[in-house]
Design an enzyme around this catalytic site. Structure first.
Site, mmCIF file in Angstrom:
data_model
loop_
_atom_site.group_PDB
_atom_site.id
_atom_site.type_symbol
_atom_site.label_atom_id
_atom_site.label_comp_id
_atom_site.label_asym_id
_atom_site.label_seq_id
_atom_site.Cartn_x
_atom_site.Cartn_y
_atom_site.Cartn_z
ATOM 1 N N PHE A 141 1.785 -1.029 10.122
ATOM 2 C CA PHE A 141 0.829 -1.193 9.030
ATOM 3 C C PHE A 141 0.429 0.168 8.462
ATOM 4 O O PHE A 141 0.864 1.222 8.918
ATOM 5 C CB PHE A 141 -0.398 -1.980 9.525
ATOM 6 C CG PHE A 141 -0.270 -3.474 9.389
ATOM 7 C CD1 PHE A 141 0.968 -4.106 9.342
ATOM 8 C CD2 PHE A 141 -1.404 -4.281 9.305
ATOM 9 C CE1 PHE A 141 1.081 -5.494 9.205
ATOM 10 C CE2 PHE A 141 -1.311 -5.661 9.172
ATOM 11 C CZ PHE A 141 -0.074 -6.274 9.120
ATOM 12 N N GLN A 176 4.065 0.546 2.344
ATOM 13 C CA GLN A 176 4.249 -0.704 3.067
ATOM 14 C C GLN A 176 5.407 -1.441 2.400
ATOM 15 O O GLN A 176 5.392 -1.675 1.187
ATOM 16 C CB GLN A 176 2.960 -1.539 3.012
ATOM 17 C CG GLN A 176 1.835 -0.951 3.826
ATOM 18 C CD GLN A 176 2.052 -1.167 5.316
ATOM 19 O OE1 GLN A 176 1.801 -2.235 5.848
ATOM 20 N NE2 GLN A 176 2.524 -0.131 5.995
ATOM 21 N N ASP A 188 0.784 -1.250 0.000
ATOM 22 C CA ASP A 188 0.000 0.000 0.000
ATOM 23 C C ASP A 188 0.815 1.299 0.000
ATOM 24 O O ASP A 188 1.789 1.411 0.751
ATOM 25 C CB ASP A 188 -0.871 0.099 1.267
ATOM 26 C CG ASP A 188 -1.629 -1.159 1.593
ATOM 27 O OD1 ASP A 188 -1.568 -2.122 0.832
ATOM 28 O OD2 ASP A 188 -2.291 -1.160 2.640
ATOM 29 N N ARG A 208 -7.739 -1.043 11.507
ATOM 30 C CA ARG A 208 -6.462 -0.544 10.988
ATOM 31 C C ARG A 208 -6.601 0.475 9.861
ATOM 32 O O ARG A 208 -7.678 0.728 9.361
ATOM 33 C CB ARG A 208 -5.609 -1.721 10.500
ATOM 34 C CG ARG A 208 -6.233 -2.572 9.420
ATOM 35 C CD ARG A 208 -5.265 -3.686 9.037
ATOM 36 N NE ARG A 208 -5.808 -4.543 8.009
ATOM 37 C CZ ARG A 208 -6.472 -5.673 8.232
ATOM 38 N NH1 ARG A 208 -6.669 -6.084 9.476
ATOM 39 N NH2 ARG A 208 -6.935 -6.373 7.219
ATOM 40 N N ASP A 209 -5.447 1.022 9.474
ATOM 41 C CA ASP A 209 -5.269 1.921 8.328
ATOM 42 C C ASP A 209 -5.893 3.298 8.562
ATOM 43 O O ASP A 209 -6.753 3.753 7.781
ATOM 44 C CB ASP A 209 -5.822 1.279 7.035
ATOM 45 C CG ASP A 209 -5.337 -0.155 6.829
ATOM 46 O OD1 ASP A 209 -4.275 -0.496 7.376
ATOM 47 O OD2 ASP A 209 -6.020 -0.929 6.125
ATOM 48 N N TRP A 256 -3.281 -8.636 -3.597
ATOM 49 C CA TRP A 256 -3.012 -9.852 -2.820
ATOM 50 C C TRP A 256 -3.341 -11.074 -3.661
ATOM 51 O O TRP A 256 -4.378 -11.118 -4.322
ATOM 52 C CB TRP A 256 -3.851 -9.866 -1.530
ATOM 53 C CG TRP A 256 -3.512 -8.733 -0.631
ATOM 54 C CD1 TRP A 256 -4.305 -7.687 -0.295
ATOM 55 C CD2 TRP A 256 -2.262 -8.521 0.028
ATOM 56 N NE1 TRP A 256 -3.627 -6.828 0.530
ATOM 57 C CE2 TRP A 256 -2.378 -7.312 0.742
ATOM 58 C CE3 TRP A 256 -1.042 -9.222 0.082
ATOM 59 C CZ2 TRP A 256 -1.328 -6.790 1.505
ATOM 60 C CZ3 TRP A 256 -0.004 -8.695 0.835
ATOM 61 C CH2 TRP A 256 -0.155 -7.504 1.536
ATOM 62 N N TRP A 261 5.998 -10.404 1.240
ATOM 63 C CA TRP A 261 5.468 -9.669 2.395
ATOM 64 C C TRP A 261 6.090 -10.218 3.674
ATOM 65 O O TRP A 261 6.319 -11.422 3.798
ATOM 66 C CB TRP A 261 3.939 -9.817 2.426
ATOM 67 C CG TRP A 261 3.272 -8.891 3.385
ATOM 68 C CD1 TRP A 261 2.889 -7.611 3.148
ATOM 69 C CD2 TRP A 261 2.890 -9.176 4.740
ATOM 70 N NE1 TRP A 261 2.303 -7.069 4.287
ATOM 71 C CE2 TRP A 261 2.290 -8.012 5.268
ATOM 72 C CE3 TRP A 261 3.019 -10.295 5.573
ATOM 73 C CZ2 TRP A 261 1.805 -7.936 6.577
ATOM 74 C CZ3 TRP A 261 2.540 -10.219 6.873
ATOM 75 C CH2 TRP A 261 1.942 -9.055 7.363
HETATM 76 C C1 FRU Z 1 -4.047 -3.560 2.634
HETATM 77 C C2 FRU Z 1 -3.451 -4.042 3.938
HETATM 78 C C3 FRU Z 1 -3.800 -3.118 5.063
HETATM 79 C C4 FRU Z 1 -2.677 -3.340 6.030
HETATM 80 C C5 FRU Z 1 -1.502 -3.557 5.116
HETATM 81 C C6 FRU Z 1 -0.480 -4.516 5.640
HETATM 82 O O1 FRU Z 1 -3.404 -4.033 1.512
HETATM 83 O O2 FRU Z 1 -3.888 -5.367 4.201
HETATM 84 O O3 FRU Z 1 -5.066 -3.339 5.640
HETATM 85 O O4 FRU Z 1 -2.477 -2.236 6.874
HETATM 86 O O5 FRU Z 1 -2.024 -4.035 3.901
HETATM 87 O O6 FRU Z 1 0.675 -4.510 4.865
#
Ligand code: FRU
Length: 465
Positions: free
Chosen positions: A81, A38, A22, A142-143, A270, A46
């Site tokens: 994250f 990220q 992200d 999150r986020d 993903w 990842w």
């Molecule tokens: C979205 C996500 C977010 C998370 C991040 C982890 O692609 O799953 O929700 O913060 O990637 O890398």
């Protein structure tokens, strides 16, 4: 090894090496555009999440900077994250989700990190600033995407409750103490468990809510409607996808000093094949795009005009009548880093599919099509013959009233295609992995004839050495 990599992108923002997903913390701060992302700096897959960091003066050329955030404290030891950035009176402040090791605290908690110079960041000593989800949330929490409105800070956070996805709103006077306001919006409960990476912003006289549900056919949804700061409620009037391609996710937006709402997405998804991992990297950003509302209320997504600086000499084609079954309309035109702007008259045959193809191999086995299906009223990108690791057809509804022409604006890079149609009404981004020698460009129509009014093509300069 890198020299042999046929798919390393030439004019897209990527990590110097290894994994990225992200976009995070997009902001224009003290005149510079900042893009965090990220990042797993130790592998092309990842892993424990860091925030990579790059800056730009023009949204086109990017300079890599040292990693901004790395897992280091009890509140983020398992990862930093996604999150956002704000300018707090001259202090660049990042708000991100810390992943605390299981057992201590809650797993997903909201944290701050600050920087005066936009280069080095210190984590706030009062972290976490939001230590647990509210009653309306779940441990998927999150986020955070923060912004300022009439002297108050607001943040939206992705969550869910009992399998229903939702977006939660908090308010703060100082970014440190947060009050929970309520649920901004929630899904109908049929898909998955969390809305990731929410974003909420004003556009024209409307509000736009963007979420990433990560389900097939709804990767990055936008909703247009109205938003009430007092109750935190968003009332949806229409919705669509920010991009109808296979490889677009976790988009984030920001407003720059010209008042433009700019959005950048992760140009992957993903679960996708990522053959570039064999060359030590995975993931890239889309080109930056400007969002606006068209007079009929539709969302427009267009590439930033700054990208024109990548252009070399143009080549122009005018008035070509394309017959089904024929090829070779564009002579020696070849390339894997191109910008193309095309305009076609709609053909008489309602059953026709017509458009442009790129990355064509000389034996005819490989090609990637940008087409319009007249009967269906849809824009397509067909990557079913784009190389071994890509497949499928992306579709996006695009109804063209009588007399309207089809306009395509395409950015082609070594392993990506991005197409914008008619005023930014349809957008599709896909990764493709064709053979190195598949470089042909051509026009096509599936039956009858179609007239190309005009095609302008530019070879593009690389931004990386
Ligand atoms: C979205 C996500 C977010 C998370 C991040 C982890 O692609 O799953 O929700 O913060 O990637 O890398």
């Amino acid at each position: 090894q890198a020299a042999a990599d046929p798919h390393r992108l030439q004019f897209h923002m990527m990590a110097p090496a290894n994994w990225m997903n992200d976009p995070n913390g997009l902001i224009q701060f003290k005149g510079e555009y900042h893009l965090f992302y990220q990042h797993h700096p130790y592998s092309a897959k990842w892993g424990p999440m860091h925030w990579g960091h790059a800056v730009s003066r023009d949204l086109v050329c990017w300079e890599h900077l040292p990693i901004a955030l790395a897992p280091s404290e009890s509140f983020d030891l398992d990862g930093c994250f996604s999150g956002s950035a704000v300018d707090d009176e001259g202090t660049l402040t990042l708000m991100y989700t810390g992943i605390a090791p299981e057992g201590s605290l809650h797993r997903q908690i909201q944290c701050l990190a600050m920087s005066e110079d936009g280069r080095t960041f210190s984590k706030f000593d009062g972290n976490p600033v939001i230590g647990a989800p509210p009653v309306d949330g779940s441990e998927d929490f999150r986020d955070p995407k923060a912004w300022k409105h009439e002297g108050q800070w607001y943040v939206v956070i992705g969550s869910g409750k009992e399998g229903i996805r939702n977006v939660l709103l908090y308010r703060s006077a100082d970014l440190r103490e947060w009050q929970y306001v309520g649920v901004v919006a929630e899904s109908d409960g049929t898909q998955g468990a969390i809305w990731e990476c929410p974003d909420l912003f004003a556009l024209g006289d409307k509000y736009v809510l963007v979420v990433s549900p990560n389900v097939e056919k709804a990767k990055n949804i936008y909703m247009i409607g109205d938003f009430d700061y007092t109750t935190g409620k968003f009332v949806q009037e229409s919705m669509g996808e920010l991009d109808y391609g296979f490889d677009y996710y976790a988009a984030q937006s920001f407003e720059d000093d010209t008042g433009r709402r700019i959005v950048i997405g992760w140009m992957d998804i993903w679960g996708a094949n990522m053959p570039t991992q064999a060359y030590g990297w995975a993931g890239a950003m889309t080109v930056p795009r400007v969002l606006s509302l068209l007079p009929d209320g539709a969302l427009s997504v267009l590439p930033v005009p700054e990208l024109h600086s990548l252009r070399k000499e143009p080549t122009c084609f005018n008035n070509i009548v394309v017959d089904s079954g024929s090829s070779g309309y564009l002579g020696e035109l070849r390339g894997d880093c191109l910008e193309l702007i095309a305009e076609f008259e709609l053909p008489e045959s309602r059953n026709a599919e017509f458009g442009l193809k790129v990355r064509c191999s000389s034996d005819g086995r490989e090609e990637t099509r940008f087409g319009y299906r007249v009967a269906e009223g849809e824009l397509i990108v067909d990557r079913s013959r784009s190389g071994l690791d890509a497949s499928g057809i992306s579709r996006c509804g695009l109804s063209l009233p009588d007399g309207e022409t089809l306009k395509l604006h395409i950015y082609l890079d070594r392993s990506s295609v991005e197409v914008f149609s008619n005023e930014g009404r349809g957008v599709i981004s896909n990764r493709i992995y064709p053979g190195q020698d598949s470089l042909g460009v051509d026009l096509y129509v599936s039956e009858g004839r179609v007239r190309l009014i005009k095609l302008e093509v530019w070879k593009l300069k690389p931004i990386w050495n």
